[in-house]
Design a protein around this motif. Structure first.
Motif, PDB file in Angstrom:
ATOM      1  N   TYR A  99       0.859  -1.175   0.000  1.00 22.65           N
ATOM      2  CA  TYR A  99       0.000   0.000   0.000  1.00 22.65           C
ATOM      3  C   TYR A  99       0.901   1.232   0.000  1.00 22.65           C
ATOM      4  N   VAL A 100       0.745   2.071  -1.003  1.00 23.97           N
ATOM      5  CA  VAL A 100       1.544   3.291  -1.116  1.00 23.97           C
ATOM      6  C   VAL A 100       0.630   4.488  -0.927  1.00 23.97           C
ATOM      7  N   GLY A 101       0.957   5.333   0.022  1.00 31.08           N
ATOM      8  CA  GLY A 101       0.122   6.504   0.274  1.00 31.08           C
ATOM      9  C   GLY A 101       0.856   7.537   1.092  1.00 31.08           C
ATOM     10  N   GLY A 102       0.308   8.727   1.135  1.00 29.83           N
ATOM     11  CA  GLY A 102       0.896   9.796   1.928  1.00 29.83           C
ATOM     12  C   GLY A 102       0.530   9.654   3.399  1.00 29.83           C
ATOM     13  N   VAL A 103       1.221  10.391   4.263  1.00 26.46           N
ATOM     14  CA  VAL A 103       0.980  10.292   5.695  1.00 26.46           C
ATOM     15  C   VAL A 103      -0.433  10.742   6.053  1.00 26.46           C
ATOM     16  N   GLU A 104      -1.010  11.628   5.244  1.00 29.43           N
ATOM     17  CA  GLU A 104      -2.350  12.110   5.555  1.00 29.43           C
ATOM     18  C   GLU A 104      -3.419  11.043   5.343  1.00 29.43           C
ATOM     19  N   ALA A 159      -3.141   8.006   6.585  1.00 25.34           N
ATOM     20  CA  ALA A 159      -3.040   7.021   7.662  1.00 25.34           C
ATOM     21  C   ALA A 159      -4.308   6.984   8.523  1.00 25.34           C
ATOM     22  N   ILE A 160      -5.023   8.106   8.662  1.00 25.40           N
ATOM     23  CA  ILE A 160      -6.216   8.135   9.513  1.00 25.40           C
ATOM     24  C   ILE A 160      -7.502   8.079   8.680  1.00 25.40           C
ATOM     25  N   LEU A 161      -7.352   7.899   7.360  1.00 26.60           N
ATOM     26  CA  LEU A 161      -8.539   7.827   6.516  1.00 26.60           C
ATOM     27  C   LEU A 161      -8.582   6.497   5.782  1.00 26.60           C
ATOM     28  N   HIS A 162      -8.042   6.435   4.576  1.00 25.26           N
ATOM     29  CA  HIS A 162      -8.127   5.224   3.758  1.00 25.26           C
ATOM     30  C   HIS A 162      -7.566   4.005   4.477  1.00 25.26           C
ATOM     31  N   LEU A 163      -6.392   4.158   5.067  1.00 26.24           N
ATOM     32  CA  LEU A 163      -5.718   3.017   5.688  1.00 26.24           C
ATOM     33  C   LEU A 163      -6.508   2.488   6.886  1.00 26.24           C
ATOM     34  N   LEU A 164      -7.001   3.399   7.717  1.00 20.90           N
ATOM     35  CA  LEU A 164      -7.756   2.993   8.900  1.00 20.90           C
ATOM     36  C   LEU A 164      -9.061   2.304   8.506  1.00 20.90           C
ATOM     37  N   TYR A 165      -9.759   2.858   7.525  1.00 21.63           N
ATOM     38  CA  TYR A 165     -11.016   2.243   7.076  1.00 21.63           C
ATOM     39  C   TYR A 165     -10.764   0.837   6.531  1.00 21.63           C
ATOM     40  N   ALA A 166      -9.746   0.703   5.684  1.00 18.58           N
ATOM     41  CA  ALA A 166      -9.460  -0.589   5.055  1.00 18.58           C
ATOM     42  C   ALA A 166      -9.106  -1.639   6.107  1.00 18.58           C
ATOM     43  N   ARG A 167      -8.319  -1.251   7.095  1.00 21.49           N
ATOM     44  CA  ARG A 167      -7.918  -2.203   8.128  1.00 21.49           C
ATOM     45  C   ARG A 167      -9.101  -2.581   9.013  1.00 21.49           C
ATOM     46  N   PHE A 168      -9.949  -1.612   9.324  1.00 17.09           N
ATOM     47  CA  PHE A 168     -11.124  -1.895  10.165  1.00 17.09           C
ATOM     48  C   PHE A 168     -12.037  -2.904   9.478  1.00 17.09           C
ATOM     49  N   ILE A 169     -12.332  -2.671   8.203  1.00 18.73           N
ATOM     50  CA  ILE A 169     -13.228  -3.567   7.467  1.00 18.73           C
ATOM     51  C   ILE A 169     -12.610  -4.954   7.333  1.00 18.73           C
ATOM     52  N   SER A 170     -11.294  -5.018   7.051  1.00 21.21           N
ATOM     53  CA  SER A 170     -10.623  -6.299   6.897  1.00 21.21           C
ATOM     54  C   SER A 170     -10.641  -7.092   8.203  1.00 21.21           C
ATOM     55  N   HIS A 171     -10.379  -6.432   9.335  1.00 22.02           N
ATOM     56  CA  HIS A 171     -10.427  -7.110  10.634  1.00 22.02           C
ATOM     57  C   HIS A 171     -11.836  -7.616  10.928  1.00 22.02           C
ATOM     58  N   PHE A 172     -12.839  -6.794  10.598  1.00 19.23           N
ATOM     59  CA  PHE A 172     -14.234  -7.182  10.852  1.00 19.23           C
ATOM     60  C   PHE A 172     -14.620  -8.409  10.031  1.00 19.23           C
ATOM     61  N   LYS A 204      16.265  11.016  -6.469  1.00 23.36           N
ATOM     62  CA  LYS A 204      16.637  12.092  -5.557  1.00 23.36           C
ATOM     63  C   LYS A 204      16.759  11.628  -4.107  1.00 23.36           C
ATOM     64  N   ALA A 205      15.873  10.739  -3.674  1.00 28.49           N
ATOM     65  CA  ALA A 205      15.886  10.272  -2.284  1.00 28.49           C
ATOM     66  C   ALA A 205      15.078   8.992  -2.184  1.00 28.49           C
ATOM     67  N   PRO A 206      15.208   8.255  -1.065  1.00 29.10           N
ATOM     68  CA  PRO A 206      14.336   7.088  -0.860  1.00 29.10           C
ATOM     69  C   PRO A 206      12.873   7.516  -0.922  1.00 29.10           C
ATOM     70  N   PRO A 207      11.959   6.620  -1.314  1.00 24.88           N
ATOM     71  CA  PRO A 207      10.568   7.019  -1.544  1.00 24.88           C
ATOM     72  C   PRO A 207       9.855   7.571  -0.314  1.00 24.88           C
ATOM     73  N   GLU A 208      10.290   7.179   0.882  1.00 26.07           N
ATOM     74  CA  GLU A 208       9.602   7.647   2.084  1.00 26.07           C
ATOM     75  C   GLU A 208      10.124   8.997   2.581  1.00 26.07           C
ATOM     76  N   VAL A 209      11.119   9.541   1.902  1.00 30.60           N
ATOM     77  CA  VAL A 209      11.730  10.808   2.313  1.00 30.60           C
ATOM     78  C   VAL A 209      11.282  11.928   1.374  1.00 30.60           C
ATOM     79  N   ALA A 210      11.010  13.100   1.943  1.00 28.74           N
ATOM     80  CA  ALA A 210      10.630  14.263   1.136  1.00 28.74           C
ATOM     81  C   ALA A 210      11.794  14.681   0.241  1.00 28.74           C
ATOM     82  N   LEU A 262       3.372  -1.445   4.048  1.00 23.81           N
ATOM     83  CA  LEU A 262       2.967  -0.039   3.929  1.00 23.81           C
ATOM     84  C   LEU A 262       4.180   0.798   3.552  1.00 23.81           C
ATOM     85  N   LEU A 263       4.039   1.582   2.491  1.00 25.23           N
ATOM     86  CA  LEU A 263       5.092   2.513   2.082  1.00 25.23           C
ATOM     87  C   LEU A 263       4.499   3.915   2.058  1.00 25.23           C
ATOM     88  N   THR A 264       4.934   4.734   2.986  1.00 24.43           N
ATOM     89  CA  THR A 264       4.443   6.116   3.072  1.00 24.43           C
ATOM     90  C   THR A 264       5.410   7.018   2.328  1.00 24.43           C
TER      91      THR A 264
END
Length: 331
Positions: free
Chosen positions: A12-17, A19-32, A117-123, A48-50
């Motif tokens: 899963y590749v996504g920005g830090v913002e 983490a409390i939306l798409h990622l949390l929803y997906a994990r909640f539904i998967s656990h359920f 320019k830099a590793p993918p998780e670094v700005a 997870l790659l941020t």
């Protein structure tokens, strides 16, 4: 269920913002779904790659806190001006129009710059000098292929064949690990740059040879996920040399080829090392010798090789601290 068949997702590749939306929803539904027995995996993603943000240079007045456009800074005293790298934003006037740079340097260059320019998780900071550097490197790779195509086919066995084969196999391994397992794309690009340097170093003696050609094919395949457009062009250009050298080249576009396989036995284990011979601390010559020779044997080889260039006295001191360097101190 398709969810049972296709999941968990590899990465899963996504920005830090997120983490409390798409990622949390997906994990909640998967656990359920796992808890009620519909699927048998709790986590929806194996990794997870941020990714980091692309930052632009911002200008702000310390007195008012107002962000300035680049053309406004000439009217502001230096002591009242704050310069920082921040996430690109219209309100901070630090955004860029990527189309301008794509038009000037090409889509491959901008794509490769963001990966290198830099590793993918670094700005990363939007750096024109770095963009130009990547553009120049792609041009050097292009030039290597074009000069190889023009050269007369060379069917002889070259002493650099083993060196180039070893460097090529090492690059396949390092790029594969960096690209597929670690996702350190900047390291993968650096490894390809190293291989291109080796190719450039042996181009005078090996351009037009089969091993040189095969190494260019490898570089072209490895480069495809990072710079697909130039790779596709070079792949077709290399068909000209493939026909001259009577080497089979897979049909179809380079993007349709299987990823290169690397195994330990493919890397030739050389029994030669490079011996540097110095006189009074200054390098005079370099030659290949067999691995594992004693210091006395190494001294003897160095003295015999150097005697063709200068006259040595019996009182001269020969120092061989290890098997790859000999320093001769003359009286």
């Amino acid at each position: 269920l398709l969810a049972q068949q296709w999941m968990p997702v590899d990465i899963y590749v996504g920005g830090v913002e997120h983490a409390i939306l798409h990622l949390l929803y997906a994990r909640f539904i998967s656990h359920f779904l796992c808890d009620i027995g519909i699927i048998n995996h709790k986590e929806p993603f194996q990794k997870l790659l941020t990714q980091g943000m692309v930052q632009g240079k911002t200008y702000r007045t310390l007195s008012s806190g107002r962000y300035l456009k680049p053309e406004e800074i000439n009217n502001i005293p230096k002591r009242d001006l704050e310069v920082k790298w921040e996430k690109m934003s219209k309100s901070k006037y630090n955004g860029i129009d990527p189309e301008v740079y794509v038009t000037k340097y090409g889509g491959d260059t901008i794509r490769l710059f963001t990966l290198f320019k830099a590793p993918p998780e670094v700005a990363i900071q939007w750096d024109i000098k770095a963009i130009k550097g990547v553009y120049k490197w792609l041009w050097r790779v292009w030039t290597l292929v074009q000069e190889h195509i023009k050269d007369t086919p060379n069917h002889s066995i070259n002493k650099s064949d083993e060196l180039l084969l070893s460097a090529t196999c090492k690059t396949i391994k390092q790029v594969t690990v960096s690209f597929k397992k670690k996702h350190t794309f900047n390291v993968a690009v650096a490894e390809m740059m190293s291989l291109s340097n080796v190719l450039k170093g042996v181009s005078n003696s090996m351009s037009g040879s089969k091993q040189y050609h095969n190494s260019l094919l490898v570089l072209c395949k490895l480069l495809t996920p990072f710079a697909p457009h130039i790779s596709a062009e070079l792949w077709e250009d290399l068909r000209i040399a493939s026909n001259k050298l009577e080497i089979y080249q897979d049909e179809g576009d380079v993007s349709e080829q299987e990823w290169l396989k690397w195994t330990e036995w493919e890397v030739p284990v050389s029994n030669q090392v490079e011996l540097v011979i110095q006189v009074n601390g200054r390098k005079r010559m370099q030659l290949s010798i067999e691995k594992g020779l004693s210091k006395e044997k190494t001294k003897e080889i160095a003295k015999r090789a150097l005697s063709t260039q200068m006259e040595l006295n019996t009182s001269d001191i020969i120092i061989a601290p290890h098997g790859r360097l000999v320093n001769i101190v003359t009286n």
